[in-house]
Write a protein that holds these residues in place. Structure first.
Motif, PDB file in Angstrom:
ATOM      1  N   ALA A 181       0.831  -1.202   0.000  1.00  0.00           N
ATOM      2  CA  ALA A 181       0.000   0.000   0.000  1.00  0.00           C
ATOM      3  C   ALA A 181       0.865   1.251   0.000  1.00  0.00           C
ATOM      4  O   ALA A 181       2.046   1.217   0.354  1.00  0.00           O
ATOM      5  CB  ALA A 181      -0.908  -0.006   1.227  1.00  0.00           C
ATOM      6  N   VAL A 182       0.238   2.350  -0.395  1.00  0.00           N
ATOM      7  CA  VAL A 182       0.874   3.665  -0.356  1.00  0.00           C
ATOM      8  C   VAL A 182       0.016   4.582   0.502  1.00  0.00           C
ATOM      9  O   VAL A 182      -1.214   4.430   0.562  1.00  0.00           O
ATOM     10  CB  VAL A 182       1.034   4.273  -1.768  1.00  0.00           C
ATOM     11  CG1 VAL A 182       2.093   3.532  -2.559  1.00  0.00           C
ATOM     12  CG2 VAL A 182      -0.279   4.286  -2.526  1.00  0.00           C
ATOM     13  N   ARG A 183       0.665   5.504   1.174  1.00  0.00           N
ATOM     14  CA  ARG A 183      -0.032   6.460   2.032  1.00  0.00           C
ATOM     15  C   ARG A 183       0.605   7.826   1.852  1.00  0.00           C
ATOM     16  O   ARG A 183       1.789   7.929   1.524  1.00  0.00           O
ATOM     17  CB  ARG A 183       0.020   6.036   3.491  1.00  0.00           C
ATOM     18  CG  ARG A 183      -0.588   4.673   3.704  1.00  0.00           C
ATOM     19  CD  ARG A 183      -1.147   4.465   5.094  1.00  0.00           C
ATOM     20  NE  ARG A 183      -2.014   3.299   5.087  1.00  0.00           N
ATOM     21  CZ  ARG A 183      -3.302   3.304   4.771  1.00  0.00           C
ATOM     22  NH1 ARG A 183      -3.907   4.428   4.455  1.00  0.00           N
ATOM     23  NH2 ARG A 183      -4.005   2.201   4.785  1.00  0.00           N
ATOM     24  N   ALA A 184      -0.175   8.873   2.085  1.00  0.00           N
ATOM     25  CA  ALA A 184       0.319  10.241   1.946  1.00  0.00           C
ATOM     26  C   ALA A 184       0.334  10.935   3.298  1.00  0.00           C
ATOM     27  O   ALA A 184      -0.676  10.962   4.002  1.00  0.00           O
ATOM     28  CB  ALA A 184      -0.555  11.030   0.978  1.00  0.00           C
ATOM     29  N   VAL A 185       1.488  11.469   3.652  1.00  0.00           N
ATOM     30  CA  VAL A 185       1.594  12.370   4.790  1.00  0.00           C
ATOM     31  C   VAL A 185       1.303  13.746   4.202  1.00  0.00           C
ATOM     32  O   VAL A 185       2.179  14.366   3.594  1.00  0.00           O
ATOM     33  CB  VAL A 185       2.995  12.320   5.432  1.00  0.00           C
ATOM     34  CG1 VAL A 185       3.066  13.268   6.619  1.00  0.00           C
ATOM     35  CG2 VAL A 185       3.353  10.904   5.832  1.00  0.00           C
ATOM     36  N   ILE A 186       0.052  14.181   4.318  1.00  0.00           N
ATOM     37  CA  ILE A 186      -0.374  15.449   3.733  1.00  0.00           C
ATOM     38  C   ILE A 186      -0.222  16.534   4.789  1.00  0.00           C
ATOM     39  O   ILE A 186      -0.894  16.500   5.821  1.00  0.00           O
ATOM     40  CB  ILE A 186      -1.836  15.382   3.246  1.00  0.00           C
ATOM     41  CG1 ILE A 186      -2.008  14.267   2.225  1.00  0.00           C
ATOM     42  CG2 ILE A 186      -2.271  16.725   2.675  1.00  0.00           C
ATOM     43  CD1 ILE A 186      -3.459  14.014   1.820  1.00  0.00           C
ATOM     44  N   LEU A 187       0.669  17.488   4.528  1.00  0.00           N
ATOM     45  CA  LEU A 187       0.904  18.599   5.445  1.00  0.00           C
ATOM     46  C   LEU A 187       0.488  19.904   4.773  1.00  0.00           C
ATOM     47  O   LEU A 187       0.853  20.157   3.624  1.00  0.00           O
ATOM     48  CB  LEU A 187       2.382  18.687   5.834  1.00  0.00           C
ATOM     49  CG  LEU A 187       2.930  17.568   6.706  1.00  0.00           C
ATOM     50  CD1 LEU A 187       4.437  17.741   6.902  1.00  0.00           C
ATOM     51  CD2 LEU A 187       2.217  17.523   8.045  1.00  0.00           C
TER      52      LEU A 187
END
Length: 166
Positions: A9-15
């Protein structure tokens, strides 16, 4: 003995511009019955590249369009081997990418029913201090999210992806 089957899986650390991180509220059904706040993202489909999967997941879950020319840095890598952690798998491999953006009201392309089918029951922007000081019953993924998130905010993109625990 059969080989261990892990979901990639891929995940985004959205800041955002104030270093708030956008997290999804996952309501994990029984028998676990837990609430887990985690970065948006999901499984890489057959034939999909990791960044292609990230673009799809961000649009579906939070409504963020990640341009084709965007090349977000790979900042964290996590391997969790635990039966039941991902339905049909023995665990998961999560690769996290940093996505910087201005604040926006998250609303994915998926319907509320489709989000619920993925166990997503909410979206929220969090300040690092609120995560570090949280004393409620909900969990974060990774459990010690405040530590790698604080390092990412303070030190910037690491030279190579940081290995995360559960």
């Amino acid at each position: 003995m059969r080989p261990v089957l892990l979901r990639h899986a891929v995940r985004a650390v959205i800041l955002d511009e104030d270093d708030r991180v956008l997290l999804c509220r996952f309501a994990i059904p029984d028998p676990v019955g837990k609430i887990v706040w985690a970065a948006p993202g999901g499984g890489i489909e057959p034939g999909e590249t990791p960044l292609g999967a990230l673009r799809r997941e961000l649009l579906e879950e939070v409504g963020l369009v990640l341009g084709l020319d965007a090349d977000p840095p790979h900042v964290w890598h996590q391997v969790v081997v635990a039966r039941g952690h991902a339905v049909g798998y023995d665990g998961v491999v999560n690769d996290y990418f940093l996505v910087r953006t201005v604040w926006f009201e998250p609303r994915g392309a998926l319907s509320d029913d489709a989000l619920a089918a993925e166990n997503i029951s909410g979206l929220r922007w969090w300040h690092l201090g609120h995560i570090a000081g949280y004393r409620g019953s909900d969990l974060f993924s990774p459990r010690d999210l405040a530590t790698p998130l604080g390092a990412l905010i303070a030190l910037g993109v690491p030279a190579r992806p940081v290995l995360l625990g559960l």
